[in-house]
Design a protein around this motif. Structure first.
Motif, mmCIF file in Angstrom:
data_model
loop_
_atom_site.group_PDB
_atom_site.id
_atom_site.type_symbol
_atom_site.label_atom_id
_atom_site.label_comp_id
_atom_site.label_asym_id
_atom_site.label_seq_id
_atom_site.Cartn_x
_atom_site.Cartn_y
_atom_site.Cartn_z
ATOM 1 N N VAL A 1 8.359 8.558 -3.077
ATOM 2 C CA VAL A 1 9.088 8.406 -4.334
ATOM 3 C C VAL A 1 10.038 7.216 -4.221
ATOM 4 C CG1 VAL A 1 10.621 9.516 -5.991
ATOM 5 C CG2 VAL A 1 8.950 10.892 -4.729
ATOM 6 N N PRO A 2 9.807 6.182 -5.024
ATOM 7 C CA PRO A 2 10.671 5.005 -4.928
ATOM 8 C C PRO A 2 11.968 5.167 -5.704
ATOM 9 C CG PRO A 2 9.023 4.643 -6.590
ATOM 10 C CD PRO A 2 8.724 5.987 -5.987
ATOM 11 N N HIS A 3 12.970 4.387 -5.325
ATOM 12 C CA HIS A 3 14.124 4.187 -6.189
ATOM 13 C C HIS A 3 13.599 3.264 -7.273
ATOM 14 C CE1 HIS A 3 18.191 3.407 -7.527
ATOM 15 N NE2 HIS A 3 17.882 2.127 -7.554
ATOM 16 N N ARG B 1 0.820 -1.203 0.000
ATOM 17 C CA ARG B 1 0.000 0.000 0.000
ATOM 18 C C ARG B 1 0.857 1.258 0.000
ATOM 19 N NH1 ARG B 1 -3.624 -3.130 3.788
ATOM 20 N NH2 ARG B 1 -5.394 -3.659 2.494
ATOM 21 N N GLY B 2 2.169 1.081 -0.056
ATOM 22 C CA GLY B 2 3.073 2.225 0.020
ATOM 23 C C GLY B 2 3.771 2.552 -1.286
ATOM 24 N N GLY B 3 4.718 3.444 -1.187
ATOM 25 C CA GLY B 3 5.388 3.994 -2.347
ATOM 26 C C GLY B 3 6.353 3.080 -3.064
ATOM 27 N N VAL B 4 6.792 2.000 -2.444
ATOM 28 C CA VAL B 4 7.735 1.124 -3.131
ATOM 29 C C VAL B 4 7.027 0.103 -4.018
ATOM 30 C CG1 VAL B 4 9.621 1.425 -1.491
ATOM 31 C CG2 VAL B 4 7.986 -0.447 -1.174
ATOM 32 N N TYR B 5 5.719 0.010 -3.918
ATOM 33 C CA TYR B 5 4.952 -0.910 -4.751
ATOM 34 C C TYR B 5 4.413 -0.160 -5.964
ATOM 35 C CZ TYR B 5 1.493 -4.419 -6.072
ATOM 36 O OH TYR B 5 0.762 -5.350 -6.744
ATOM 37 N N THR C 1 4.165 6.100 -10.430
ATOM 38 C CA THR C 1 3.173 5.042 -10.327
ATOM 39 C C THR C 1 2.868 4.692 -8.894
ATOM 40 O OG1 THR C 1 4.895 3.382 -10.554
ATOM 41 C CG2 THR C 1 3.685 3.997 -12.551
ATOM 42 N N ASN C 2 3.785 4.970 -7.991
ATOM 43 C CA ASN C 2 3.513 4.671 -6.602
ATOM 44 C C ASN C 2 2.459 5.617 -6.039
ATOM 45 O OD1 ASN C 2 5.468 6.789 -6.800
ATOM 46 N ND2 ASN C 2 5.660 6.651 -4.603
ATOM 47 N N HIS D 1 9.680 -1.722 -6.095
ATOM 48 C CA HIS D 1 10.943 -1.019 -6.293
ATOM 49 C C HIS D 1 11.858 -1.340 -5.116
ATOM 50 C CE1 HIS D 1 9.278 1.283 -9.615
ATOM 51 N NE2 HIS D 1 8.196 1.465 -8.882
ATOM 52 N N ARG D 2 13.136 -1.011 -5.255
ATOM 53 C CA ARG D 2 14.117 -1.397 -4.236
ATOM 54 C C ARG D 2 13.909 -0.706 -2.896
ATOM 55 N NH1 ARG D 2 19.648 -2.505 -5.004
ATOM 56 N NH2 ARG D 2 18.969 -4.096 -3.575
#
Length: 138
Positions: free
Chosen positions: A25-27, A3-7, A135-136, A15-16
């Motif tokens: 904001v994901p890497h 449910r967070g920004g890395v998905y 997209t996150n 994302h990593r």
């Protein structure tokens, strides 16, 4: 995590890590080993709880790996999906314009996503010149 920004809620996969203090904001690189470990965790979570959310996330990880990491022509799998197209690009590949997001969501989903995730003309990617949301954010 799902449910967070890395998905990546639109394209699938994790994302990593995040590059901001709010975990928005994901890497943008997605690694097969990160996703395979998370896949095991989501499968075990479903087995332990029978919560369909965990099963849906596991299925989505498999879908993403099959779509993006498998080489159907030569066989095998790639180790990662990188997002840097050039030295000037740091993840723009994984950002979506509002129109691109609307293209993969039905109108009702798009409306709800824009309200729920505060999707605006300018997204969280402050370094980019394009008007987009990561997209996150969806």
């Amino acid at each position: 995590m799902a449910r967070g920004g890395v998905y990546d809620q639109l394209a699938g996969g994790f994302h990593r890590y995040s590059v901001d203090e709010r975990w928005v904001v994901p890497h943008y690189e997605k690694m097969s080993y990160d996703n395979s470990e998370l896949l095991k965790n989501y499968v075990h979570a479903f087995q332990a709880t029978q919560n369909e959310f965990f099963a849906d996330v596991a299925k989505d990880i498999i879908r993403w790996m099959d779509e993006w990491l498998s080489d159907r022509e030569l066989g095998g799998f790639y180790a990662s999906q990188d997002a840097d197209d050039s030295m000037d690009d740091d993840g723009d590949y994984f950002t979506w314009t509002r129109d691109e997001a609307r293209a993969v969501l039905d109108p009702e989903e798009a409306e709800v996503a824009c309200l729920h995730y505060d999707i605006n003309e300018i997204g969280e990617m402050h370094q980019t010149r394009r008007r987009m949301c990561s997209t996150n954010a969806l």
